[in-house]
Scaffold this active site. Structure first.
Site, PDB file in Angstrom:
ATOM      1  N   TYR A  29       0.851  -1.197   0.000  1.00 32.06           N
ATOM      2  CA  TYR A  29       0.000   0.000   0.000  1.00 32.06           C
ATOM      3  C   TYR A  29       0.886   1.246   0.000  1.00 32.06           C
ATOM      4  CZ  TYR A  29      -3.153   3.667   1.483  1.00 32.06           C
ATOM      5  OH  TYR A  29      -3.859   4.835   1.523  1.00 32.06           O
ATOM      6  N   GLU A  79      -3.761   7.289  -3.926  1.00 34.39           N
ATOM      7  CA  GLU A  79      -3.515   6.008  -3.275  1.00 34.39           C
ATOM      8  C   GLU A  79      -3.291   4.915  -4.327  1.00 34.39           C
ATOM      9  OE1 GLU A  79      -6.193   4.835   0.287  1.00 34.39           O
ATOM     10  OE2 GLU A  79      -6.973   3.726  -1.412  1.00 34.39           O
TER      11      GLU A  79
END
Ligand code: GDP
Ligand code: MN
Length: 382
Positions: free
Chosen positions: A101, A189
């Site tokens: 991530y 993101e």
């Protein structure tokens, strides 16, 4: 404003983040064609503005063009958390070994942007933050200095990323940060950023949220946004530059200034009525804005009466009165109109209104609300 995955990926690609070259398709046949052109395994991804598409069945891997057509057919039209899938993104499939991530968010408390990196990618990051916060590394960026290479390395080491990801991270984060700043984003993101079997590092997913207050600087996103407004009255108001929210009742309201416009709603409710809308004509409104506002409100078939409540300051009462008279001339107004007008140029305004017929005057705001609610109730009884 949220961007679709393919839009976010297009932006990230511009900024040097490795992104698969995909194709947006609106039909199963198009998806088959795309899969044929790409050859080999492809992934078919629903383009809807919610997370968790994978879990909801909106991300599927196809091993042949035939399978791509079949799966795209299943995903297109699917309902994911209340949104209908109208487009899919077809991309060459990735041989995923590790999922990481990486993201950048506005940290209002710190007054800085924060880079967030975690080796626990591919899953819900909120859940990771809650259950295993130690698996997340945060590094704050000084807005004057921008992102420095050492910070990227610090974040990567902190998160315990595998070697290929560590090596690729400075470039990925730099691209992410530049894209974030240039587009006035408050979130960008990649979840997951994947390391493939052959050691490549690629963004498999992308999410980007643009600060709504900065949209005027990014007209390229504006066109997309307009289609998000579903209420046709609100879409029309936006075109006219009027601050309008449709509320569903039958008493139309107009005020100047958001505070007064909201007070109108309270007064109508207090008098036992249901406001049809919030409308703020803004400061210094001209006659034309008043006429446009009335036209907009009256185009809502629910509206049985309108209350205009103006406290003249920068807005001049005579200009508003002119607008009301003009609207009466140009629009075929069949519903009661209560007008309360006070403040700057009040006398001139009242003089203009007294020439007009069919206007119910009110001297205070509570009185105006009471009168319009009574008039609307009266018309409902017929
Ligand atoms: P989300 O569920 O809305 O976050 O959508 P993602 O794009 O993140 O997809 C969910 C999951 O599908 C990912 O975590 C991956 O495990 C998998 N996935 C996404 N893209 C690919 C791909 O290109 N190839 C393969 N094999 N799996 C993928
Ligand atoms: Mn994802």
């Amino acid at each position: 404003m949220k961007l679709q995955e393919y839009q976010a990926k297009d932006i990230l690609r511009e900024y040097g983040v490795p992104v698969p070259s995909g194709k947006v398709c609106r039909t199963a046949a198009e998806a088959r064609q795309a899969a044929e052109e790409m050859g080999g395994v492809v992934v078919i991804k629903a383009q809807v503005l919610v997370g968790g598409r994978g879990k909801a069945g909106g991300v599927k891997v196809a091993k042949s063009p035939e399978e791509a057509e079949k799966l795209a057919g299943q995903i297109l039209g699917m309902d994911i958390k209340g949104l209908t899938v109208e487009e899919v993104l077809v991309e060459p499939g990735l041989d995923i070994q590790t999922e990481i991530y990486v993201g950048i968010v506005t940290d209002r408390g710190a007054r800085k942007n924060a880079i967030i990196v975690s080796a626990a990618g591919g899953v819900d990051i909120e859940q990771v933050a809650e259950e295993t916060p130690e698996k997340i590394t945060k590094v704050w960026i000084d807005p004057e200095l921008g992102l420095r290479d050492f910070q990227a390395r610090q974040a990567g080491f902190g998160a315990g990323l595998p070697a290929p990801a560590l090596k690729a991270l400075p470039k990925v984060l730099k691209g992410l940060y530049d894209a974030y700043i240039a587009n006035d984003a408050n979130l960008v993101e990649i979840n997951p950023l994947v390391v493939t079997g052959d050691g490549r590092v690629v963004a498999a997913d992308a999410k980007m949220v643009i600060d709504d207050n900065a949209l005027f600087r990014h007209p390229q996103f504006q066109a997309e946004e307009d289609t998000e407004i579903e209420d046709p009255f609100e879409a029309e108001a936006k075109k006219l530059g009027i601050n309008y929210v449709r509320l569903g009742g039958d008493v139309g309201t107009i005020g100047n200034g958001a505070g007064l416009a909201m007070a109108n709603l309270d007064e109508v409710k207090h008098a036992g009525g249901q406001p049809a809308n919030f409308l703020d004509i803004g400061g210094g409104a001209k006659a034309e804005a008043v006429e446009n506002s009335l036209r907009l409100i009256l185009s809502d078939p629910n509206v049985k009466g309108v209350m205009i409540n103006i406290f003249g300051g920068i807005t001049r009462a005579d200009e508003v009165a002119k607008g009301v008279v003009q609207a009466q001339k140009n629009l075929d107004i069949k519903v009661p109109l209560v007008v309360r007008l006070t403040g700057t140029n009040e006398a001139e305004g009242q003089a203009i209104l007294s020439q007009a017929t069919g206007i119910i005057p009110a001297s205070g705001m509570a009185e105006a609300a009471k009168k319009i609610v009574e008039a609307v109730k009266g018309s409902n009884e017929h």
